[in-house]
Design a protein around this motif. Structure first.
Motif, PDB file in Angstrom:
ATOM      1  N   LEU A   1      74.532  11.508 -41.995  1.00 46.89           N
ATOM      2  CA  LEU A   1      73.378  12.137 -41.346  1.00 46.89           C
ATOM      3  C   LEU A   1      72.978  13.445 -42.021  1.00 46.89           C
ATOM      4  N   GLU A   2      73.919  14.100 -42.666  1.00 49.97           N
ATOM      5  CA  GLU A   2      73.640  15.416 -43.249  1.00 49.97           C
ATOM      6  C   GLU A   2      72.514  15.387 -44.288  1.00 49.97           C
ATOM      7  N   PRO A   3      72.526  14.466 -45.273  1.00 45.91           N
ATOM      8  CA  PRO A   3      71.428  14.463 -46.255  1.00 45.91           C
ATOM      9  C   PRO A   3      70.069  14.147 -45.639  1.00 45.91           C
ATOM     10  N   LEU A   4      70.076  13.472 -44.492  1.00 40.83           N
ATOM     11  CA  LEU A   4      68.809  13.114 -43.854  1.00 40.83           C
ATOM     12  C   LEU A   4      68.253  14.257 -43.014  1.00 40.83           C
ATOM     13  N   ARG A   5      69.093  15.218 -42.659  1.00 42.24           N
ATOM     14  CA  ARG A   5      68.659  16.339 -41.824  1.00 42.24           C
ATOM     15  C   ARG A   5      68.438  17.621 -42.619  1.00 42.24           C
ATOM     16  N   VAL A   6      69.028  17.691 -43.805  1.00 36.96           N
ATOM     17  CA  VAL A   6      68.908  18.913 -44.589  1.00 36.96           C
ATOM     18  C   VAL A   6      67.472  19.080 -45.091  1.00 36.96           C
ATOM     19  N   ARG A   7      67.027  20.329 -45.181  1.00 39.25           N
ATOM     20  CA  ARG A   7      65.679  20.617 -45.676  1.00 39.25           C
ATOM     21  C   ARG A   7      65.699  20.713 -47.196  1.00 39.25           C
ATOM     22  N   LEU A   8      64.900  19.866 -47.815  1.00 39.22           N
ATOM     23  CA  LEU A   8      64.784  19.847 -49.269  1.00 39.22           C
ATOM     24  C   LEU A   8      63.307  19.870 -49.648  1.00 39.22           C
ATOM     25  N   PRO A   9      62.984  20.357 -50.844  1.00 39.75           N
ATOM     26  CA  PRO A   9      61.572  20.377 -51.271  1.00 39.75           C
ATOM     27  C   PRO A   9      60.967  18.970 -51.262  1.00 39.75           C
ATOM     28  N   ASP A  10      59.716  18.904 -50.820  1.00 40.91           N
ATOM     29  CA  ASP A  10      59.032  17.610 -50.761  1.00 40.91           C
ATOM     30  C   ASP A  10      58.386  17.313 -52.110  1.00 40.91           C
ATOM     31  N   ASP A  11      59.244  17.179 -53.110  1.00 38.18           N
ATOM     32  CA  ASP A  11      58.774  16.816 -54.442  1.00 38.18           C
ATOM     33  C   ASP A  11      59.757  15.822 -55.042  1.00 38.18           C
ATOM     34  N   ALA A  12      59.550  15.466 -56.286  1.00 35.73           N
ATOM     35  CA  ALA A  12      60.392  14.449 -56.918  1.00 35.73           C
ATOM     36  C   ALA A  12      61.852  14.893 -56.978  1.00 35.73           C
ATOM     37  N   ASN A  13      62.074  16.170 -57.308  1.00 37.57           N
ATOM     38  CA  ASN A  13      63.451  16.664 -57.388  1.00 37.57           C
ATOM     39  C   ASN A  13      64.130  16.666 -56.016  1.00 37.57           C
ATOM     40  N   GLY A  14      63.383  17.070 -54.993  1.00 40.83           N
ATOM     41  CA  GLY A  14      63.946  17.086 -53.647  1.00 40.83           C
ATOM     42  C   GLY A  14      64.284  15.692 -53.154  1.00 40.83           C
ATOM     43  N   ARG A  15      63.386  14.745 -53.414  1.00 37.76           N
ATOM     44  CA  ARG A  15      63.652  13.366 -52.996  1.00 37.76           C
ATOM     45  C   ARG A  15      64.832  12.770 -53.760  1.00 37.76           C
ATOM     46  N   GLN A  16      64.932  13.111 -55.036  1.00 32.73           N
ATOM     47  CA  GLN A  16      66.059  12.619 -55.835  1.00 32.73           C
ATOM     48  C   GLN A  16      67.379  13.206 -55.334  1.00 32.73           C
ATOM     49  N   GLU A  17      67.351  14.478 -54.975  1.00 36.79           N
ATOM     50  CA  GLU A  17      68.556  15.125 -54.454  1.00 36.79           C
ATOM     51  C   GLU A  17      68.980  14.505 -53.122  1.00 36.79           C
ATOM     52  N   ARG A  18      68.006  14.227 -52.259  1.00 41.47           N
ATOM     53  CA  ARG A  18      68.323  13.613 -50.973  1.00 41.47           C
ATOM     54  C   ARG A  18      68.938  12.217 -51.171  1.00 41.47           C
ATOM     55  N   LEU A  19      68.355  11.464 -52.088  1.00 38.51           N
ATOM     56  CA  LEU A  19      68.882  10.126 -52.362  1.00 38.51           C
ATOM     57  C   LEU A  19      70.300  10.202 -52.916  1.00 38.51           C
ATOM     58  N   TRP A  20      70.534  11.147 -53.817  1.00 46.25           N
ATOM     59  CA  TRP A  20      71.869  11.281 -54.407  1.00 46.25           C
ATOM     60  C   TRP A  20      72.910  11.632 -53.339  1.00 46.25           C
ATOM     61  N   GLN A  21      72.572  12.589 -52.469  1.00 43.34           N
ATOM     62  CA  GLN A  21      73.515  12.976 -51.414  1.00 43.34           C
ATOM     63  C   GLN A  21      73.770  11.826 -50.443  1.00 43.34           C
ATOM     64  N   PHE A  22      72.709  11.135 -50.063  1.00 44.92           N
ATOM     65  CA  PHE A  22      72.878  10.027 -49.125  1.00 44.92           C
ATOM     66  C   PHE A  22      73.698   8.901 -49.754  1.00 44.92           C
ATOM     67  N   ASN A  23      73.470   8.647 -51.025  1.00 48.76           N
ATOM     68  CA  ASN A  23      74.216   7.590 -51.709  1.00 48.76           C
ATOM     69  C   ASN A  23      75.707   7.918 -51.768  1.00 48.76           C
ATOM     70  N   GLU A  24      76.037   9.195 -51.955  1.00 43.73           N
ATOM     71  CA  GLU A  24      77.442   9.612 -51.966  1.00 43.73           C
ATOM     72  C   GLU A  24      78.088   9.372 -50.604  1.00 43.73           C
ATOM     73  N   ARG A  25      77.396   9.746 -49.538  1.00 42.12           N
ATOM     74  CA  ARG A  25      77.938   9.536 -48.185  1.00 42.12           C
ATOM     75  C   ARG A  25      78.013   8.048 -47.855  1.00 42.12           C
ATOM     76  N   LEU A  26      77.045   7.299 -48.332  1.00 37.67           N
ATOM     77  CA  LEU A  26      77.043   5.855 -48.084  1.00 37.67           C
ATOM     78  C   LEU A  26      78.238   5.187 -48.767  1.00 37.67           C
ATOM     79  N   ALA A  27      78.543   5.601 -49.983  1.00 38.58           N
ATOM     80  CA  ALA A  27      79.698   5.046 -50.694  1.00 38.58           C
ATOM     81  C   ALA A  27      80.998   5.358 -49.952  1.00 38.58           C
ATOM     82  N   GLU A  28      81.092   6.560 -49.382  1.00 41.22           N
ATOM     83  CA  GLU A  28      82.280   6.930 -48.607  1.00 41.22           C
ATOM     84  C   GLU A  28      82.406   6.056 -47.358  1.00 41.22           C
ATOM     85  N   ALA A  29      81.290   5.809 -46.686  1.00 38.40           N
ATOM     86  CA  ALA A  29      81.316   4.953 -45.496  1.00 38.40           C
ATOM     87  C   ALA A  29      81.707   3.523 -45.852  1.00 38.40           C
ATOM     88  N   GLU A  30      81.208   3.027 -46.974  1.00 41.72           N
ATOM     89  CA  GLU A  30      81.580   1.679 -47.417  1.00 41.72           C
ATOM     90  C   GLU A  30      83.074   1.604 -47.724  1.00 41.72           C
TER      91      GLU A  30
END
Length: 217
Positions: free
Chosen positions: A61-90
Motif C-alpha cells: 500500500l505504501e507506493p500507492l499512497r506516497v506522493r510522487l510527481p505526476d510525470d514519467a519519472n514519478g510514475r516509473q518510481e511508483r511502479l518500481w516501488q510497487f513491483n518490489e513490494r509485490l515481489a515480496e508478497a509473492e
C-alpha cells in the motif's frame, strides 16, 4: 556395629543417589529446553505465518499512497516501488504454500489445511493479476485510475490474509508456556539439589557418628 564393607556400601549408595538425582534433574531441564526450542522453531519457521502475509500486503500500500510527481519519472518510481513490494508478497505467499504442504496430515487438521490452501492459491492468482495490471501505472491517462484499483485490490488481499487460519501459537501463549516450563524445571532442579545436599549431610553425619562409636568401643 557396621563393618567396613557396610560403611563402604552406604557411602557408595549415597554417592549413587546424589549422582542419580542430579542426572535426572539435568535431563529434565535439557528436555524441557528442547521442547521450548522445538515449539519456537515450529511456530516461527515451520507453519504458515499469517502475520507475514498481512505485513507484506501492508507494504504494497505504501507506493500507492506516497506522493510522487505526476510525470514519467514519478510514475516509473511508483511502479518500481510497487513491483518490489509485490515481489515480496509473492515470495511470502509461496513460502506459506510450501510450509502448508509440509505440515503432517491429520484428519482433524485436513479441513483447516484445505481452507488455508484455497485462500493462498486465491491470493497467489490475484497477485499474478496485479503484476499485469501494475504496468498501467506508466500510462498517463490510466495512472490515477489504476492506482485506486490497486489500492482496493490490495485491501481485499489483506482481508483475505486475515481470514487464513492461524496454525501457530500466538506469541503471548508461547511465552506463557515457556515461562511455565522454566518454572517447573527450576523447581525440579532446586528440589533435587536440596535432596542431594540433605543426603550429603546425612552421609557425613552418619560417618562421624559411626566413627565416634568405633572409637568409644
Amino acid at each position: 556395629m557396621l563393618t567396613l564393607k557396610g560403611k563402604l556400601l552406604i557411602g557408595v549408595g549415597l554417592v549413587l543417589a546424589m549422582v542419580g538425582t542430579l542426572t535426572i534433574s539435568s535431563l529434565w531441564a535439557i528436555l524441557s529446553y528442547r521442547e521450548v526450542v522445538h515449539d519456537l522453531d515450529r511456530n516461527l519457521n515451520r507453519v504458515p505465518q499469517r502475520r507475514e502475509l498481512i505485513e507484506a500486503f501492508a507494504g504494497m500500500l505504501e507506493p500507492l499512497r506516497v506522493r510522487l510527481p505526476d510525470d514519467a519519472n514519478g510514475r516509473q518510481e511508483r511502479l518500481w516501488q510497487f513491483n518490489e513490494r509485490l515481489a515480496e508478497a509473492e515470495l511470502r505467499t509461496g513460502e506459506a504454500l510450501q510450509k502448508l504442504a509440509k505440515l503432517p496430515s491429520q484428519p482433524d487438521f485436513a479441513k483447516t489445511c484445505e481452507l488455508a490452501q484455497e485462500r493462498l492459491w486465491e491470493i497467489d492468482n490475484r497477485l499474478q493479476e496485479l503484476r499485469v495490471e501494475q504496468r498501467k501505472l506508466l500510462d498517463p491517462e490510466q495512472s490515477a485510475k489504476t492506482k485506486m484499483s490497486l489500492l482496493l485490490q490490495v485491501n481485499d488481499l489483506q482481508a483475505s490474509a486475515t481470514a487464513i487460519p492461524d496454525f501457530g501459537t500466538s506469541l503471548p501463549q508461547l511465552l506463557k508456556s515457556s515461562s511455565q516450563t522454566y518454572r517447573a524445571s527450576l523447581w525440579w532442579v532446586s528440589v533435587t539439589t536440596g535432596l542431594v545436599v540433605l543426603l550429603l549431610f546425612v552421609g557425613l553425619f552418619a560417618g562421624r557418628h559411626a566413627s565416634s562409636r568405633s572409637r568409644e568401643v
